[in-house]
Design an enzyme around this catalytic site. Sequence first.
Site, PDB file in Angstrom:
ATOM      1  N   THR A   8       1.045  -1.068   0.119  1.00  0.00           N
ATOM      2  CA  THR A   8      -0.048   0.101   0.041  1.00  0.00           C
ATOM      3  C   THR A   8       0.779   1.286   0.005  1.00  0.00           C
ATOM      4  OG1 THR A   8      -2.035   0.948   1.033  1.00  0.00           O
ATOM      5  CG2 THR A   8      -0.189   0.376   2.455  1.00  0.00           C
ATOM      6  N   GLY A 165       1.576   4.723  -7.954  1.00  0.00           N
ATOM      7  CA  GLY A 165       0.882   3.707  -8.539  1.00  0.00           C
ATOM      8  C   GLY A 165       1.306   3.370  -9.859  1.00  0.00           C
ATOM      9  N   ASP A 168       4.939   1.193  -8.651  1.00  0.00           N
ATOM     10  CA  ASP A 168       4.867   0.148  -7.654  1.00  0.00           C
ATOM     11  C   ASP A 168       3.544  -0.932  -8.004  1.00  0.00           C
ATOM     12  OD1 ASP A 168       5.052  -1.338  -5.339  1.00  0.00           O
ATOM     13  OD2 ASP A 168       3.508  -0.073  -4.256  1.00  0.00           O
ATOM     14  N   THR A 171       0.500  -0.799  -5.679  1.00  0.00           N
ATOM     15  CA  THR A 171      -0.274   0.338  -5.416  1.00  0.00           C
ATOM     16  C   THR A 171      -0.837   0.766  -6.474  1.00  0.00           C
ATOM     17  OG1 THR A 171       1.575   1.277  -3.884  1.00  0.00           O
ATOM     18  CG2 THR A 171       0.114   2.996  -4.974  1.00  0.00           C
TER      19      THR A 171
END
EC number: 3.4.25.2
Length: 184
Positions: A8, A165, A168, A171
């Site tokens: 996250t 995002g 990763d 994410t």
Amino acid sequence: MPVKFDATTIIAISHNGENAMAGDGQVTMGEKFIMKGTARKVRRIYDGKVIVGFAGSVADAFNLEEKFEKKLSEYSGNLQRASVELAKIWRGDQQLQKLEAMLIVMDEKEMYLVSGSGEVIAPDDGILAIGSGGNFALAAAKALKKHATQVSAKEMAKTAINVAGDIDIFTNHNVIALDFKEED
């Protein structure tokens, strides 16, 4: 085995007198598959006066959030004192030491990272980030604060999560961003 939010990204930013926090919505089961894409890992507590974001085990994060809110009530909303007291009990209790989560907490004036090893960290530059995409979001936020000074803290936080995002795999782009200007 508890479900983890290891994968996250949470970021908190203080910029031009505004504080904001954002997080993505992806929950990954281990490193195998996406379990949920719309989780809410950033939320308001203490009658909307405090925003908390968490990374780690779902159950552990909720447990710590509940304990933190009790500390806020006990210390009349004093964010620093509540953070320090949570870190003390977290570090001193053998059962709580097993909890696998990290918190970022903020009010309109200050922010702290609280961890199970007893750390309560206030940033020097007004930015905190945790989670698998935390370093990517942190880098994006630092660049935005330096070069996009007209952008609001909330927009910076959203953009930083979206940059994370893009890089990763843990994410996503389902961003929840909160500030103290309006109820979200």
